[in-house]
Structures are given as C-alpha cells and as structure tokens.
Design a protein around this motif. Structure first.
Motif, PDB file in Angstrom:
ATOM      1  N   LEU A   1      44.394  32.631 -70.938  1.00 16.51           N
ATOM      2  CA  LEU A   1      43.226  31.530 -70.290  1.00 16.51           C
ATOM      3  C   LEU A   1      43.770  30.135 -70.328  1.00 16.51           C
ATOM      4  N   HIS A   2      44.462  29.658 -71.465  1.00 19.46           N
ATOM      5  CA  HIS A   2      45.094  28.632 -71.395  1.00 19.46           C
ATOM      6  C   HIS A   2      46.202  28.167 -70.349  1.00 19.46           C
ATOM      7  N   GLY A   3      46.843  29.203 -70.017  1.00 17.61           N
ATOM      8  CA  GLY A   3      47.648  29.121 -68.863  1.00 17.61           C
ATOM      9  C   GLY A   3      46.936  28.925 -67.579  1.00 17.61           C
ATOM     10  N   ILE A   4      45.973  29.608 -67.288  1.00 17.18           N
ATOM     11  CA  ILE A   4      45.272  29.430 -66.066  1.00 17.18           C
ATOM     12  C   ILE A   4      44.593  27.898 -66.003  1.00 17.18           C
ATOM     13  N   LYS A   5      44.272  27.493 -67.225  1.00 13.45           N
ATOM     14  CA  LYS A   5      43.690  26.154 -67.034  1.00 13.45           C
ATOM     15  C   LYS A   5      44.672  25.031 -67.420  1.00 13.45           C
ATOM     16  N   ASP A   6      44.819  25.120 -68.708  1.00 11.03           N
ATOM     17  CA  ASP A   6      45.681  23.819 -69.114  1.00 11.03           C
ATOM     18  C   ASP A   6      47.158  23.657 -68.689  1.00 11.03           C
ATOM     19  N   TYR A   7      47.929  24.673 -68.811  1.00  8.51           N
ATOM     20  CA  TYR A   7      49.273  24.976 -68.466  1.00  8.51           C
ATOM     21  C   TYR A   7      49.464  24.375 -66.955  1.00  8.51           C
ATOM     22  N   ALA A   8      48.464  25.037 -66.077  1.00 13.54           N
ATOM     23  CA  ALA A   8      48.382  24.766 -64.733  1.00 13.54           C
ATOM     24  C   ALA A   8      47.894  23.385 -64.197  1.00 13.54           C
ATOM     25  N   ASP A   9      46.843  22.942 -64.875  1.00 16.39           N
ATOM     26  CA  ASP A   9      46.631  21.599 -64.730  1.00 16.39           C
ATOM     27  C   ASP A   9      47.590  20.548 -65.010  1.00 16.39           C
ATOM     28  N   MET A  10      48.177  20.866 -66.186  1.00 17.67           N
ATOM     29  CA  MET A  10      49.300  19.819 -66.809  1.00 17.67           C
ATOM     30  C   MET A  10      50.509  19.736 -65.733  1.00 17.67           C
ATOM     31  N   ALA A  11      50.759  20.860 -65.077  1.00 19.67           N
ATOM     32  CA  ALA A  11      51.962  20.539 -64.159  1.00 19.67           C
ATOM     33  C   ALA A  11      51.373  20.105 -62.911  1.00 19.67           C
TER      34      ALA A  11
ATOM     35  N   TYR B   1      33.119  33.887 -66.631  1.00 19.48           N
ATOM     36  CA  TYR B   1      33.813  33.160 -67.576  1.00 19.48           C
ATOM     37  C   TYR B   1      35.441  32.923 -67.246  1.00 19.48           C
ATOM     38  N   HIS B   2      35.923  33.855 -66.297  1.00 20.31           N
ATOM     39  CA  HIS B   2      37.408  33.447 -65.811  1.00 20.31           C
ATOM     40  C   HIS B   2      37.223  32.248 -64.709  1.00 20.31           C
ATOM     41  N   LEU B   3      36.163  32.076 -63.939  1.00 16.94           N
ATOM     42  CA  LEU B   3      36.120  30.813 -63.179  1.00 16.94           C
ATOM     43  C   LEU B   3      35.729  29.656 -64.043  1.00 16.94           C
ATOM     44  N   GLY B   4      35.102  29.793 -65.086  1.00 10.08           N
ATOM     45  CA  GLY B   4      34.964  28.585 -66.121  1.00 10.08           C
ATOM     46  C   GLY B   4      36.297  28.154 -66.857  1.00 10.08           C
ATOM     47  N   TRP B   5      36.964  29.156 -67.072  1.00 11.39           N
ATOM     48  CA  TRP B   5      38.293  28.794 -67.605  1.00 11.39           C
ATOM     49  C   TRP B   5      39.573  28.344 -66.884  1.00 11.39           C
ATOM     50  N   MET B   6      39.131  28.445 -65.290  1.00  9.15           N
ATOM     51  CA  MET B   6      39.944  27.841 -64.377  1.00  9.15           C
ATOM     52  C   MET B   6      40.430  26.468 -64.411  1.00  9.15           C
ATOM     53  N   GLY B   7      41.568  26.087 -64.324  1.00 13.26           N
ATOM     54  CA  GLY B   7      42.058  24.842 -64.230  1.00 13.26           C
ATOM     55  C   GLY B   7      41.327  24.105 -63.181  1.00 13.26           C
ATOM     56  N   GLU B   8      40.973  22.594 -63.312  1.00  7.74           N
ATOM     57  CA  GLU B   8      40.336  22.151 -62.302  1.00  7.74           C
ATOM     58  C   GLU B   8      41.019  21.615 -61.019  1.00  7.74           C
ATOM     59  N   THR B   9      42.425  21.519 -61.433  1.00  8.71           N
ATOM     60  CA  THR B   9      43.159  21.444 -60.223  1.00  8.71           C
ATOM     61  C   THR B   9      43.125  22.590 -59.365  1.00  8.71           C
ATOM     62  N   VAL B  10      43.078  23.675 -59.768  1.00 11.73           N
ATOM     63  CA  VAL B  10      43.032  24.961 -59.197  1.00 11.73           C
ATOM     64  C   VAL B  10      41.756  25.199 -58.395  1.00 11.73           C
ATOM     65  N   ARG B  11      40.622  24.707 -59.357  1.00 11.05           N
ATOM     66  CA  ARG B  11      39.315  24.943 -58.675  1.00 11.05           C
ATOM     67  C   ARG B  11      39.383  23.930 -57.231  1.00 11.05           C
ATOM     68  N   ARG B  12      40.034  23.054 -57.342  1.00  7.03           N
ATOM     69  CA  ARG B  12      40.014  21.926 -56.016  1.00  7.03           C
ATOM     70  C   ARG B  12      40.754  22.261 -55.242  1.00  7.03           C
TER      71      ARG B  12
ATOM     72  N   ILE C   1      52.316  11.794 -78.897  1.00 11.81           N
ATOM     73  CA  ILE C   1      52.618  13.488 -79.111  1.00 11.81           C
ATOM     74  C   ILE C   1      51.263  14.096 -79.472  1.00 11.81           C
ATOM     75  N   MET C   2      50.851  14.937 -78.758  1.00 10.30           N
ATOM     76  CA  MET C   2      49.795  15.972 -78.935  1.00 10.30           C
ATOM     77  C   MET C   2      49.762  17.140 -78.274  1.00 10.30           C
ATOM     78  N   ASP C   3      48.665  17.946 -78.786  1.00 14.28           N
ATOM     79  CA  ASP C   3      48.351  19.223 -78.266  1.00 14.28           C
ATOM     80  C   ASP C   3      48.119  19.078 -76.695  1.00 14.28           C
ATOM     81  N   GLY C   4      48.954  19.996 -76.083  1.00 10.97           N
ATOM     82  CA  GLY C   4      48.604  19.755 -74.466  1.00 10.97           C
ATOM     83  C   GLY C   4      47.784  20.553 -73.909  1.00 10.97           C
ATOM     84  N   GLU C   5      46.964  21.249 -74.716  1.00 15.37           N
ATOM     85  CA  GLU C   5      46.034  22.317 -74.082  1.00 15.37           C
ATOM     86  C   GLU C   5      44.809  22.165 -74.710  1.00 15.37           C
ATOM     87  N   ASN C   6      44.455  21.984 -75.875  1.00  7.53           N
ATOM     88  CA  ASN C   6      43.020  22.077 -76.458  1.00  7.53           C
ATOM     89  C   ASN C   6      42.190  20.897 -76.220  1.00  7.53           C
TER      90      ASN C   6
END
Length: 580
Positions: A44-54, A168-179, A405-410
């Motif tokens: 879930l963090h992969g499709i949201k945060d790791y994808a968005d941060m890239a 639930y999976h659509l909600g966890w989807m990264g914003e850049t992915v949704r766009r 320096i901080m958490d890149g996902e939460n």
C-alpha cells in the motif's frame, strides 16, 4: 552538484547546502510458516508514497534528494511484484489476503474473514484518503455501522465487499497515479458496481507500479538527481546489538533487560550490513556511499563499524549531537555541519573517516507534524524562510549543510492530495533559490570540511536516546525473548546444513528488527500493539522451527500490555525531541 563560489558579485555569500533525505522502510510482514503477508502496508505504501515520491523528483529535474531504503523493504517489494505477475500470467496464488480479495472471483464466505476485510478497509486516514470520494465515504459509513454491530455482518453482500475493497485500493493510490493513470481515473469515475475485470485491471496497475519502483529510483540515481542510501538489512538498532548497555549513555537510569548483552551482537551487526549491501547492489546496481543507520541510532562503536565498511557518510538526530557536545556546544548552528569522530576507533583505522551529519529536528518535525493542515504554498514559504534564517545566521556558509531527514512515507497521508502541492512546491522553490542549493550527503561530505567530535553519545533521532527500543517493561521483555532465541541459534547453527543455516540467519535478522520494540509500550494504540506482539512471536517461533526446535510455551501467549495511548499520527512518527 558542487557549489560555485566564484559568483559575479564576490561580496555575496555562497549559497548554503540543503539536503532532503527521505527514509523508506517497512518491516517484514511475512509469516514464514504460511508464506502469507499478515499486514498489507508494504504494497500500500508502494503504490502511494514510494510511487509519488519518485514522481515528484521526476517532475522536477533541477531537484536533488537522498532517498534511503531498508533492504528488507526492497525484498518485499520485489516479492509482491513477482507474485502479482505470477497471478496475472498463470493464476499463481496471491499471498496477501487483501490482494486476493481484490483479485479473486470469490470472496471469503465465513463471517470472521469477511469481518477482517471490513476492518482492514477502515484502516485509512478518513479525512485525506477517503472523504474526498463520496462513494468511498458512504461505504466506510456502512462498514463502521457493521463493525459496531458484528451480528449484522451476515447481511453484507459480496457486491458491498467488492466495492469497499476496490475503493480501499483506489484511496491508497498515489496522487500522481490518480492524476496520470487512465485506468485508475476510469474506476474512480465509475464509482460502484466494480466487476472482476475492473478489479484485475486495478491489480495490474498495482503490479506495474511495484515492479517499476526500483527502475525509477535507479534511473534517478544514474542521472544524478538522487543519491540512494541504505539502512542495515532488517532495520536493527546497531548500538543495542553491539552493546545493550549503550542505552545508558544518554539515559543513565534506564531500566534494562535481565540479560546484560545481546549474544554475539557485534557479529550480527556486521551480518546486517553485509546482507544489506548485497540486496542494495542487487536492486540498484551500485554500492551506496552512505548509510542512515536504523532510526539514526549511532554510538562510537557503530560509527567505527560503518567506517570499516567504507561508508563515506552517516547521519543521526540533532539531540544526539547536543548530548555529545554537552557544555561545549555551540548553539543551534552546531547541527548544520559535518563531523568526524576524533580520536579514531582502532577498528576504523585504515579507512577514510566517515562524515556524520545531524538532522535539524525543528525543520524535519515541521514537515511531519505542523504543515499538513496548512495551504501548500504557505507551508513551503514558511519552511524556506526558516532555512533562509539559518543561512543568514551561519558563520561559514560554504561549510553549512541544512539536513532535513524524515520518514518518506507516513507523513503524506495527513496532507491534502498526499502532499502533492507541498512537495512539488518545495522542490520547485528550492531548485530555483539563489541562496539555498539542494545537494546530497555524498557531495556535501566531499565538499565541506568536517569538525572534530571528541565523543559520540549513543542515541537516535528520537529524543537523542535509545528509549524507544529499550528501558520499558515490554521492550525489555522483548529483548529477553530475542536473546533466548539467539542462544538457541548459537547452539544449533553449527549442526545445520548450509541452506538451513542461511534461512535461520535471515529469520534471526527479521527478529532483530527495531519495529517490534518501537510498538511495545502501553503509550501506543491497543490495536497496533496487538498486531506487533503477534507478529513478533510469529517471527520468533519461525526461527525455532527453522532450527528444528519446538518453540518455548511462552511464545504462545501475548506478553505486551494492552495499549491505551492515542499518540500523534497514530504512533508511526515521533518528534525528534521530547516535549518540554
């Protein structure tokens, strides 16, 4: 990107370096006995945060950052990618219950499993990830009613569960992915009545995102826009592995486990570094220059160990530097420099001195805890103005390094649009700023002169101590259980064949993760303590099974006290300094 000090106007100060370092980490949620994932947070963090941060870094070519990965996370991402591909290509079994529910034609028929799915789909930031979508919000309202009246579970139709799980999976989807992803946009527009084809299509998007993450970050590194760094393999607290008593350097009155030391901890610390390097190089194709030790936990022995492995830089929390400098400290500006430890530890002789950078806790915590309710432009302006004030007050701008320096996902699920506006604005503003220049720790280590540090007091980025992982009843009990399992490993390892010994070493490493200790303590939420108490005992029991031994009876019983806390951000993030 080196700093050009030959500006047209020689009276102007050179720009001050800024490093944005994002740490990506999830512990192993895999049950070695069944091969199933017990919690879905990695993908879930992969499709949201790791994808968005890239995506934010890809969209801002002039931006620079350090992205740190824990190797145990990289392994899980690769495993998820493989199993999704196997399911879509040949029907191989998905080993995550939530993914199975998304993709399989049939849903569980017994009420306990259905209830578990409904409860999992409520574990989301309602305000930011669900409420923007009326259809999802309505489904969650029904789910909450059913959870409050469990007997009504039998009235829930498969159609309801299908829509809830899909949303639930659509909600966890990264914003850049949704766009940017038409398949996701189509499902959001459809809103309900999702078909099996819809769900399999969404699973395909998830698989593509997870499979693409290593390649995207590798490309960013190869084009010089990102420095990739690592954490020891399974995210252990190195100072405690090396010397449990190091906890008392910053907290002299710390209660301790009944064991004085973790058996063979120095060797285990080396194992985590060596295995971590193997996974990192397998994933990204090069050896990292730097290591963010798990939770920024350092000690003199840890720094010497990192230096012996050739790491050019490491980092920790600002409070660690405060403790280390003591009365000789030089005010807030002391955090914005590189340091090396002098005199050198004998083990580190013959290796270039590892530069140690220290987190600006105020700036980092502002991103984690302050700015999520601000307008993105205002948050960026405030953060940059604080950096400008630091730059204006520093005595040697050419030697200054402002480290965030901080958490890149939460953090991002607490921001509107998963931090989309804030992160894009921050990268754009800093990339074009005349007095602040984005760089990496590796370049800052090469281009600045370090100060000497006469001693390094063991601690972490959390409060400058190791108290988050030791010194409390349940945390100390967890160390006692781990030491007991390590003694069983030591007694049996020499009798194992090579393949079994390798599996046992890896399983021991999972048991040594910091995450279990983080969540013990009754100041945490009851639900999360329950999950991690169970997970920890599952991992310890799996180690005994790998050794060919019966697990001790006490692993059949929960040992952590029921939590009563409601910590900020649910406890997944903490402030760098204890509140006054």
């Amino acid at each position: 990107m080196s700093i050009d000090t030959g500006a047209a106007n020689p009276t102007e100060n050179p720009p001050v370096r800024v490093v944005l370092c994002w740490h990506m980490h999830q512990p192993s949620y895999l049950d070695p006995g069944t091969g199933d994932y017990l919690l879905p947070w990695t993908y879930l963090h992969g499709i949201k945060d790791y994808a968005d941060m890239a995506a934010h870094l890809e969209a801002n070519p002039a931006a620079r950052a350090v992205v740190n990965f824990s190797p145990v996370l990289l392994e899980q991402l690769e495993d998820y990618s493989r199993q999704i591909a196997g399911f879509l290509e040949s029907g191989e079994r998905l080993r995550d219950p939530l993914l199975r529910a998304l993709a399989m034609p049939t849903l569980p028929v017994n009420n306990p499993e259905r209830r578990q799915l409904v409860e999992q789909c409520q574990r989301i930031n309602r305000q930011r990830l669900a409420d923007p979508f009326p259809a999802f919000r309505h489904l969650l309202e029904i789910a909450e009613t059913v959870s409050a009246h469990p007997a009504s579970m039998r009235y829930l139709s498969d159609a309801f569960l299908v829509d809830l799980i899909t949303w639930y999976h659509l909600g966890w989807m990264g914003e850049t992915v949704r766009r940017s992803e038409p398949r996701v946009q189509r499902l959001i527009d459809k809103g309900d009545g999702f078909t099996l084809h819809d769900r399999r299509e969404l699973l395909g998007v998830i698989g593509e995102l997870l499979a693409g993450l290593p390649h995207r970050y590798r490309h960013l590194a190869e084009t010089g826009r990102v420095e990739l760094s690592m954490t020891p393999y399974a995210h252990p607290i190195l100072p405690l592995l090396q010397d449990l008593q190091s906890a008392r350097e910053s907290w002299p009155a710390s209660p301790m486990p009944v064991v004085d030391q973790y058996p063979g901890g120095e060797e285990r610390a080396r194992w985590h570094l060596a295995r971590g390097l193997e996974i990192f190089e397998h994933t990204f194709g090069h050896r990292p220059h730097g290591c963010w030790p798990s939770e920024g936990a350092v000690s003199q022995a840890t720094l010497a160990l990192l230096q012996s492995y050739g790491f050019r830089w490491t980092a920790s929390g600002g409070a660690v530097l405060d403790n280390s400098l003591g009365a000789e400290g030089g005010g807030n500006g002391q955090w914005h420099r590189a340091y090396t430890l002098a005199p050198q530890h004998p083990e580190a002789e013959g290796h270039a001195a590892t530069r140690c950078f220290f987190r600006d806790d105020g700036l980092s915590d502002a991103i984690g805890f302050e700015f999520s309710d601000w307008h993105g432009d205002d948050a960026v302006a405030n953060l940059v103005s604080r950096m400008e004030a630091i730059a204006a007050g520093c005595e040697a701008p050419e030697q200054t390094v402002i480290s965030v320096i901080m958490d890149g996902e939460n953090a991002w699920e607490h921001y509107p649009a998963n931090g989309f506006h804030f992160l894009n604005g921050l990268y754009q503003r800093l990339a074009e700023h005349p007095g602040l220049i984005l760089t990496t720790f590796a370049e800052a280590a090469d281009e600045t002169e370090p100060r000497d540090l006469q001693r390094l007091v063991a601690g972490s980025w959390v409060y400058g101590t190791l108290s988050t992982w030791i010194g409390e009843v349940d945390k100390d009990r967890a160390w006692e259980l781990l030491a007991e399992a390590k003694q069983a490993f030591d007694q049996r390892a020499g009798e194992l064949d090579e393949a079994t010994r390798i599996r046992a070493e890896a399983q021991l490493a999972i048991c040594e993760s910091s995450d279990w200790f983080w969540w013990f303590g009754d100041y945490n939420p009851a639900e999360v303590i329950r999950d991690f108490d169970h997970l920890y005992r599952v991992q310890l029991a799996a180690l005994y099974h790998t050794l060919g031994q019966e697990p001790p009876e006490h692993l059949s019983h929960a040992f952590a006290r029921q939590g009563r806390g409601q910590p900020e951000r649910g406890g997944v993030m903490r402030h760098g300094r204890a509140e006054p």
